[in-house]
Design a protein around this motif. Sequence first.
Motif, PDB file in Angstrom:
ATOM      1  N   GLY A  85       0.790  -1.229   0.000  1.00  0.00           N
ATOM      2  CA  GLY A  85       0.000   0.000   0.000  1.00  0.00           C
ATOM      3  C   GLY A  85       0.821   1.278   0.000  1.00  0.00           C
ATOM      4  N   ALA A  86       2.115   1.166   0.183  1.00  0.00           N
ATOM      5  CA  ALA A  86       2.984   2.351   0.250  1.00  0.00           C
ATOM      6  C   ALA A  86       3.384   2.811  -1.151  1.00  0.00           C
ATOM      7  N   GLY A  87       3.737   4.081  -1.246  1.00  0.00           N
ATOM      8  CA  GLY A  87       4.261   4.621  -2.495  1.00  0.00           C
ATOM      9  C   GLY A  87       5.630   4.036  -2.786  1.00  0.00           C
ATOM     10  N   VAL A  88       5.936   3.855  -4.059  1.00  0.00           N
ATOM     11  CA  VAL A  88       7.216   3.263  -4.459  1.00  0.00           C
ATOM     12  C   VAL A  88       8.385   4.086  -3.923  1.00  0.00           C
ATOM     13  N   ALA A  89       8.302   5.403  -4.001  1.00  0.00           N
ATOM     14  CA  ALA A  89       9.379   6.259  -3.493  1.00  0.00           C
ATOM     15  C   ALA A  89       9.539   6.083  -1.985  1.00  0.00           C
ATOM     16  N   ASP A  90       8.433   5.945  -1.272  1.00  0.00           N
ATOM     17  CA  ASP A  90       8.488   5.723   0.172  1.00  0.00           C
ATOM     18  C   ASP A  90       9.131   4.381   0.498  1.00  0.00           C
ATOM     19  N   VAL A  91       8.824   3.377  -0.315  1.00  0.00           N
ATOM     20  CA  VAL A  91       9.404   2.048  -0.110  1.00  0.00           C
ATOM     21  C   VAL A  91      10.916   2.101  -0.291  1.00  0.00           C
ATOM     22  N   GLU A  92      11.383   2.799  -1.318  1.00  0.00           N
ATOM     23  CA  GLU A  92      12.831   2.931  -1.530  1.00  0.00           C
ATOM     24  C   GLU A  92      13.495   3.621  -0.348  1.00  0.00           C
ATOM     25  N   SER A  93      12.867   4.669   0.149  1.00  0.00           N
ATOM     26  CA  SER A  93      13.402   5.404   1.294  1.00  0.00           C
ATOM     27  C   SER A  93      13.424   4.520   2.545  1.00  0.00           C
ATOM     28  N   PHE A  94      12.361   3.773   2.748  1.00  0.00           N
ATOM     29  CA  PHE A  94      12.275   2.883   3.893  1.00  0.00           C
ATOM     30  C   PHE A  94      13.319   1.777   3.805  1.00  0.00           C
ATOM     31  N   ALA A  95      13.475   1.205   2.610  1.00  0.00           N
ATOM     32  CA  ALA A  95      14.474   0.145   2.413  1.00  0.00           C
ATOM     33  C   ALA A  95      15.874   0.666   2.701  1.00  0.00           C
ATOM     34  N   ALA A  96      16.157   1.894   2.298  1.00  0.00           N
ATOM     35  CA  ALA A  96      17.469   2.495   2.576  1.00  0.00           C
ATOM     36  C   ALA A  96      17.656   2.689   4.080  1.00  0.00           C
ATOM     37  N   ALA A  97      16.613   3.110   4.772  1.00  0.00           N
ATOM     38  CA  ALA A  97      16.701   3.298   6.227  1.00  0.00           C
ATOM     39  C   ALA A  97      16.928   1.955   6.926  1.00  0.00           C
ATOM     40  N   PHE A  98      16.256   0.905   6.442  1.00  0.00           N
ATOM     41  CA  PHE A  98      16.453  -0.421   7.033  1.00  0.00           C
ATOM     42  C   PHE A  98      17.870  -0.915   6.769  1.00  0.00           C
ATOM     43  N   ASP A  99      18.375  -0.671   5.568  1.00  0.00           N
ATOM     44  CA  ASP A  99      19.748  -1.044   5.237  1.00  0.00           C
ATOM     45  C   ASP A  99      20.733  -0.322   6.163  1.00  0.00           C
ATOM     46  N   ASP A 100      20.505   0.969   6.383  1.00  0.00           N
ATOM     47  CA  ASP A 100      21.354   1.735   7.309  1.00  0.00           C
ATOM     48  C   ASP A 100      21.309   1.122   8.707  1.00  0.00           C
ATOM     49  N   LEU A 101      20.113   0.741   9.155  1.00  0.00           N
ATOM     50  CA  LEU A 101      19.957   0.121  10.467  1.00  0.00           C
ATOM     51  C   LEU A 101      20.769  -1.160  10.545  1.00  0.00           C
ATOM     52  N   MET A 102      20.714  -1.962   9.496  1.00  0.00           N
ATOM     53  CA  MET A 102      21.416  -3.241   9.506  1.00  0.00           C
ATOM     54  C   MET A 102      22.933  -3.078   9.489  1.00  0.00           C
ATOM     55  N   HIS A 103      23.408  -1.932   9.067  1.00  0.00           N
ATOM     56  CA  HIS A 103      24.854  -1.690   9.057  1.00  0.00           C
ATOM     57  C   HIS A 103      25.299  -0.761  10.188  1.00  0.00           C
ATOM     58  N   SER A 104      24.440  -0.592  11.184  1.00  0.00           N
ATOM     59  CA  SER A 104      24.749   0.314  12.302  1.00  0.00           C
ATOM     60  C   SER A 104      25.583  -0.346  13.395  1.00  0.00           C
ATOM     61  N   ARG A 105      25.755  -1.655  13.310  1.00  0.00           N
ATOM     62  CA  ARG A 105      26.532  -2.416  14.295  1.00  0.00           C
ATOM     63  C   ARG A 105      26.017  -2.221  15.722  1.00  0.00           C
ATOM     64  N   GLY A 106      24.706  -2.095  15.861  1.00  0.00           N
ATOM     65  CA  GLY A 106      24.094  -2.027  17.184  1.00  0.00           C
ATOM     66  C   GLY A 106      24.033  -0.645  17.786  1.00  0.00           C
ATOM     67  N   ALA A 107      24.348   0.381  17.011  1.00  0.00           N
ATOM     68  CA  ALA A 107      24.253   1.752  17.538  1.00  0.00           C
ATOM     69  C   ALA A 107      22.808   2.051  17.929  1.00  0.00           C
ATOM     70  N   ALA A 108      22.645   2.829  18.960  1.00  0.00           N
ATOM     71  CA  ALA A 108      21.307   3.178  19.439  1.00  0.00           C
ATOM     72  C   ALA A 108      20.542   3.959  18.365  1.00  0.00           C
ATOM     73  N   LEU A 109      19.265   3.671  18.262  1.00  0.00           N
ATOM     74  CA  LEU A 109      18.409   4.374  17.316  1.00  0.00           C
ATOM     75  C   LEU A 109      17.906   5.669  17.936  1.00  0.00           C
ATOM     76  N   ASP A 110      17.876   6.722  17.128  1.00  0.00           N
ATOM     77  CA  ASP A 110      17.245   7.931  17.637  1.00  0.00           C
ATOM     78  C   ASP A 110      15.733   7.700  17.571  1.00  0.00           C
ATOM     79  N   PRO A 111      14.972   8.358  18.439  1.00  0.00           N
ATOM     80  CA  PRO A 111      13.523   8.117  18.508  1.00  0.00           C
ATOM     81  C   PRO A 111      12.791   8.317  17.177  1.00  0.00           C
ATOM     82  N   ALA A 112      13.206   9.295  16.381  1.00  0.00           N
ATOM     83  CA  ALA A 112      12.528   9.547  15.105  1.00  0.00           C
ATOM     84  C   ALA A 112      12.727   8.376  14.145  1.00  0.00           C
ATOM     85  N   THR A 113      13.932   7.830  14.092  1.00  0.00           N
ATOM     86  CA  THR A 113      14.211   6.687  13.218  1.00  0.00           C
ATOM     87  C   THR A 113      13.460   5.462  13.712  1.00  0.00           C
ATOM     88  N   GLU A 114      13.460   5.266  15.012  1.00  0.00           N
ATOM     89  CA  GLU A 114      12.750   4.122  15.579  1.00  0.00           C
ATOM     90  C   GLU A 114      11.254   4.201  15.255  1.00  0.00           C
TER      91      GLU A 114
END
Length: 154
Positions: A85-114
């Motif tokens: 149901g999401a927009g394609v552009a939103d999906v790309e942005s979300f996928a990039a954010a998830f990729d960043d999360l996966m490469h954070s090596r356990g760094a704490a998430l800021d509340p907005a990202t979480e």
Amino acid sequence: MSMEQLYQQLILDHARERHGHGLRGDASGPGAGESFQVNPTCGDEVRLRVRLSDDGTRVADVSWEGVGCSISQASTSVLSDVVTGAGVADVESFAAAFDDLMHSRGAALDPATEERLGDAAAFAGVSKYPARVKCALLGWMALRDALIKASKGE
């Protein structure tokens, strides 16, 4: 119950009750795409189908099947919930954010990202274990590939 325990429980719940599981529709034609991905390190597999809206701007449907560890299965289940149901552009942005999360090596998430990641934030703990990161990203790699195919009409 700690936040880490809640996240672990969410991953286990999605691994047991896999949302979007079971391939639907045809993988060919305009606005449809399919991708098969394998994690050669552990043998996890996922086949993911995506169908775009008639105007090609939204993800109308995501379905998948796969075998593997609870992390790969749960991550693909969460992906299905997040992108349908999401927009394609939103999906790309979300996928990039998830990729960043996966490469954070356990760094704490800021509340907005979480907040933005929602249930996908549960995989923050996985980023501490490089061998498991590929498991969490498997479905997301399939999604990106399927979206490219869907937009090209392959």
